[in-house]
Design a protein around this motif. Structure first.
Motif, PDB file in Angstrom:
ATOM      1  N   SER A 111      -7.090   0.878  -7.483  1.00 41.04           N
ATOM      2  CA  SER A 111      -5.779   0.979  -6.843  1.00 41.04           C
ATOM      3  C   SER A 111      -5.786   2.066  -5.784  1.00 41.04           C
ATOM      4  CB  SER A 111      -4.691   1.303  -7.876  1.00 41.04           C
ATOM      5  OG  SER A 111      -3.482   1.622  -7.217  1.00 41.04           O
ATOM      6  N   VAL A 121      -3.504  -7.421  -3.743  1.00 41.63           N
ATOM      7  CA  VAL A 121      -4.095  -7.654  -5.074  1.00 41.63           C
ATOM      8  C   VAL A 121      -3.728  -9.010  -5.656  1.00 41.63           C
ATOM      9  CG1 VAL A 121      -4.281  -5.221  -5.713  1.00 41.63           C
ATOM     10  CG2 VAL A 121      -2.236  -6.507  -6.373  1.00 41.63           C
ATOM     11  N   CYS A 153     -10.077  -4.589  -3.634  1.00 39.23           N
ATOM     12  CA  CYS A 153      -9.884  -5.855  -4.347  1.00 39.23           C
ATOM     13  C   CYS A 153     -11.193  -6.627  -4.426  1.00 39.23           C
ATOM     14  CB  CYS A 153      -8.844  -6.713  -3.637  1.00 39.23           C
ATOM     15  SG  CYS A 153      -7.213  -5.977  -3.542  1.00 39.23           S
ATOM     16  N   SER A 202      -4.079  -5.567 -10.707  1.00 35.12           N
ATOM     17  CA  SER A 202      -2.949  -4.689 -11.025  1.00 35.12           C
ATOM     18  C   SER A 202      -1.968  -5.383 -11.949  1.00 35.12           C
ATOM     19  CB  SER A 202      -2.216  -4.270  -9.750  1.00 35.12           C
ATOM     20  OG  SER A 202      -1.010  -3.596 -10.090  1.00 35.12           O
ATOM     21  N   GLU A 228      -0.223  -2.883  -1.320  1.00 34.55           N
ATOM     22  CA  GLU A 228      -1.145  -3.181  -2.417  1.00 34.55           C
ATOM     23  C   GLU A 228      -0.763  -4.480  -3.123  1.00 34.55           C
ATOM     24  OE1 GLU A 228      -3.103   0.031  -3.930  1.00 34.55           O
ATOM     25  OE2 GLU A 228      -3.062  -0.587  -6.024  1.00 34.55           O
ATOM     26  N   GLU A 260      -0.455   2.397 -15.477  1.00 39.64           N
ATOM     27  CA  GLU A 260      -1.543   1.886 -14.647  1.00 39.64           C
ATOM     28  C   GLU A 260      -2.324   3.033 -13.998  1.00 39.64           C
ATOM     29  OE1 GLU A 260      -1.083  -1.922 -13.331  1.00 39.64           O
ATOM     30  OE2 GLU A 260      -1.919  -1.618 -11.344  1.00 39.64           O
ATOM     31  N   TYR A 299      -2.916   2.747  -4.088  1.00 41.07           N
ATOM     32  CA  TYR A 299      -1.591   3.363  -4.213  1.00 41.07           C
ATOM     33  C   TYR A 299      -1.569   4.442  -5.281  1.00 41.07           C
ATOM     34  CZ  TYR A 299       3.535   3.626  -4.588  1.00 41.07           C
ATOM     35  OH  TYR A 299       4.845   4.055  -4.607  1.00 41.07           O
TER      36      TYR A 299
END
Lengths: 365, 365
Positions: B215, A74, A102, A215, A70, B70, B217
C-alpha cells in the motif's frame, strides 16, 4: 493558542464553504441509520451530477484523494497487467508507484513538466494495455491533460483519470469522454475539508473488478454492498466517516445550487484575473498556454522583485503570517524558484485575487 | 429533513464529546501550516499518553479503524511470513483476511465466540511466527482478550493488537505489556466521530518495517516523514484530514482532562449497571464472566418478553425511531437473537443506562 483563519490559496486545501462547516455540527448518526443511508444515497446522486455520469458505483472513499488513487488501481490492476501511465508532474509519478505496488508492468510516458501529454504518445505506448492512466489536472504544475481524445481512442483499455484538482472546477465529462475510473478529493474545487475521495467506476470497468484486491479496506466488492446495497440490504464493511460525509453532502449542495457551469465560469474568471495580475507584476507563467488550469496557477517568481536578502520562501512565510494568505511552494524545477497558487471552491473569489495581488504589491520591491 | 439526534448506544459510533463538535468548527489550516504541525504533534503526544507508550511513531492514520488494521499488517507482513491470528469474533476473522492479502501464511487459532482466547493456544500455534495478532476488545462479542501474557511470552514474534474498542475505555498498556503494533478507531471510547485510526508502532517493530509495502497510501516509511519529521523537515505525503484531526485533538483533550483511570472507572460503572439491569430483566449475557467488556455488552434477548408478533429487530427499530436510542444487532450466533449495546466515550453515562432500561421496560412485555 488563538485560532488563525488564513485564506487558503495553496494547492489545497481551500477554504470550505460556510454550509460545509455548518454541516459538520449535525448530530452524529449511526452508519446504518436510515437517515444516514438516505444522506449517503444523496451524496452518490450529487457526485454523479458533478462527475457528469450515470455510473451507479459513485461514492466517497473513506480516505483522502491519495486513497482514491489507490482504490482506483488496486481494484483493477494485478500482477502482470500492463498499465500505461502519463507523467508530467508529481501525481503521474505517484500513479506509477501505486500501480507498481499492485504488481503491474508499468509503461511510463513522460512529458516535460509544465506541458500537457500528447494523448497519442499514451495510445502508442503499448498495443493492448489493460489500463491507461493520466492526471486530468496536475496540481504540481497547473497543467490540464486531454481526457476526451484518450477516451475516444482507448480501444479495449480502461481509462483511469486522477480528477483530484479538476472536479467541480473545470469541465469533466466522465460518460461523454469515456473515462472508466476516476477519483477526486474533497479539499480542492469541491470546497470541503480534506478527508474523502469521491470515486466513480463505469460498468465496463466493473467487469474487470478483481475478485480479491490486495487491499481489504478499499475492496470495492465489499464496499459496494454497503454504499449501493444492491438487493436493498446494506452490508456493513467499515464504519463510514459520518461527519465528513455531512460536510461533503453540503459542499456538493453548494456547488449544485450554484450550477456546475457557473462554477466553471467562476473558477475561470478568477484564474484569468490572477494570471493577468501576476504577469503584469513580472511573474512568468509556468504552464503551457492553452492548457493552463484556472484553479491552480504555477509561476516563476521574478528574483529581482524579492526584497534584498530574502528568498521566495520568506515571502510565502510573510504572506501566511503577516497577511493571512497561504500559497504553495514550487515542485520539481519550480522548487525554490516558483509558486503554486490555488483558487478552488470557496476560495475561488475575486476578493482573494485582489487580496493576494495587493499583499504582493506591499511585499515585493 | 429535520435533524434527529439519537443516543448512540450501538457498537459504534458513540456520541462525540461536545468539545469535539466545537473543534470541527475551527478554521481549516493548510497541512503544512506551523500551527497545524503543532496540533498534529500534540495529537501524537496525547495518543502516547492514552496508549501508555513512548513510541515515537504514534499518530492517526487517515482512514477508519479498518484502515488502521490494514496499515498494521501491510507494513510488517509480506509473502511467506507466518502470522498467527486469534479469532473469537468478526474482527479476528477480518485480520486473517487482511493478513492473507499481504501474502502471509495465516495460522488461525479459533476460540468460541463469547469466550476469550487462551494466550497459550496462540503461543503454541507455531514455534517462530513473524507476528502474533489478536483483538483486545472484540466488538462483535463483548469479550476482552489477554494481551499481557502474550507480550510477556512472545519471544521473537511481533505482537499486533486491535484496540479499536478498548482504547480509552479499559486499561491498555502498550509498553508494559509488550505490544509492538496497535491501532484503534476514533468513534468508540475516544468519543470522536469515525474517520481516523490511531496507530502506534514500537521501535522493535520498526526494525521489521517493509521497504515497499504493497500500500502506497499506508506506507509508514513515507508517512513517518510527515508526522514525525525526523530531521525537522516535514515531507508531504498526502493531505491530512485537517478538521477530523481537530476533532480527535479535542476528544483526546477531554479524555485526558478527565484522566485515563477515571475514564476506565466511568466505563466500568455504567457497564456494570447496564449488565445488572439487563439480567434483572431476563436477558442473558453472552460474554464469559471475567472477560466482559463494560463498554460493549452482548446479550441474548428473552424471546418471551418480545411483544406478540414482533422480532428483536422490531424492538431495535422502535428504540431508534420512537425512543431515540440506537443499539446494535447481534452477529454470528447472536444474529436475530441478541443485541450489542455500547457505552463508549461521551455515551458512557449513567443517564443513558437509565434511558435504555426505562425504554425497554416500556416496550417489552
Amino acid at each position: 493558542m488563538r485560532h488563525r483563519d488564513p485564506v487558503l490559496m495553496g494547492p489545497g486545501p481551500c477554504n470550505p464553504y460556510p454550509e460545509v462547516m455548518e454541516a459538520y455540527a449535525r448530530p452524529v448518526l449511526g452508519h446504518l441509520d436510515p437517515d444516514f443511508i438516505s444522506l449517503m444515497d444523496e451524496v452518490g446522486e450529487r457526485l454523479r451530477r458533478v462527475f457528469q455520469t450515470t455510473n451507479q458505483l459513485t461514492f466517497a472513499v473513506s480516505g483522502t484523494g491519495s486513497a482514491g488513487m489507490e482504490a482506483a488501481f488496486v481494484n483493477f490492476v494485478g500482477p502482470g497487467d500492463t498499465v500505461v501511465v502519463g507523467v508530467n508532474g508529481v501525481f503521474g509519478g505517484r500513479m506509477c508507484d501505486v500501480a507498481a505496488r499492485c504488481g503491474a508492468e508499468v509503461i511510463r510516458v513522460d512529458a516535460p513538466w509544465g506541458t500537457p501529454i500528447d494523448p497519442n504518445d499514451l495510445l502508442d505506448a503499448h498495443p493492448s494495455p489493460k489500463l491507461i492512466a493520466v492526471v486530468h489536472a496536475e496540481t504540481s504544475t497547473g497543467v490540464r491533460n486531454d481526457l476526451a481524445t484518450l477516451g475516444a481512442k482507448k480501444g479495449d483499455a480502461l481509462l483511469l483519470a486522477d480528477c483530484v484538482t479538476s472536479l467541480g472546477g473545470i469541465d469533466l465529462r466522465i460518460d461523454e469522454w469515456g473515462v472508466d475510473i476516476a477519483y477526486s478529493g474533497t479539499q480542492k474545487c469541491l470546497g470541503v475539508p480534506p478527508g474523502l475521495a469521491p470515486l466513480t467506476v463505469s460498468d465496463r470497468a466493473l467487469a474487470h473488478l478483481r475478485e480479491t484486491p490486495q487491499s481489504w479496506y478499499l475492496d470495492l466488492n465489499m464496499i459496494a454492498k454497503y454504499v449501493t446495497g444492491g438487493d436493498g440490504a446494506r452490508a456493513y464493511h467499515h464504519t463510514a466517516p459520518i461527519s465528513s460525509l455531512y460536510g461533503l453532502h453540503a459542499g456538493l449542495g453548494a456547488l449544485l445550487d450554484e450550477g456546475l457551469e457557473a462554477s466553471f465560469v467562476r473558477h475561470q474568471a478568477v484564474g484569468d484575473a490572477l494570471q493577468a495580475g501576476l504577469v503584469e507584476r513580472g511573474f512568468e507563467l509556468f504552464a503551457a498556454e492553452g492548457n493552463r488550469l484556472p484553479q491552480l496557477t504555477s509561476v516563476w517568481v521574478p528574483e529581482e522583485r524579492l526584497p534584498s536578502g530574502t528568498t521566495e520562501a520568506d515571502v510565502r512565510r510573510s504572506l501566511l503570517l503577516d497577511y493571512g494568505v497561504e500559497i504553495g511552494g514550487g515542485l520539481g524545477d519550480l522548487a525554490g524558484k516558483g509558486w503554486r497558487i490555488g483558487l478552488m471552491g470557496h476560495t475561488a473569489r475575486m476578493r482573494n485575487v485582489q487580496l493576494l495581488l495587493a499583499s504582493l504589491d506591499d511585499i515585493l520591491v
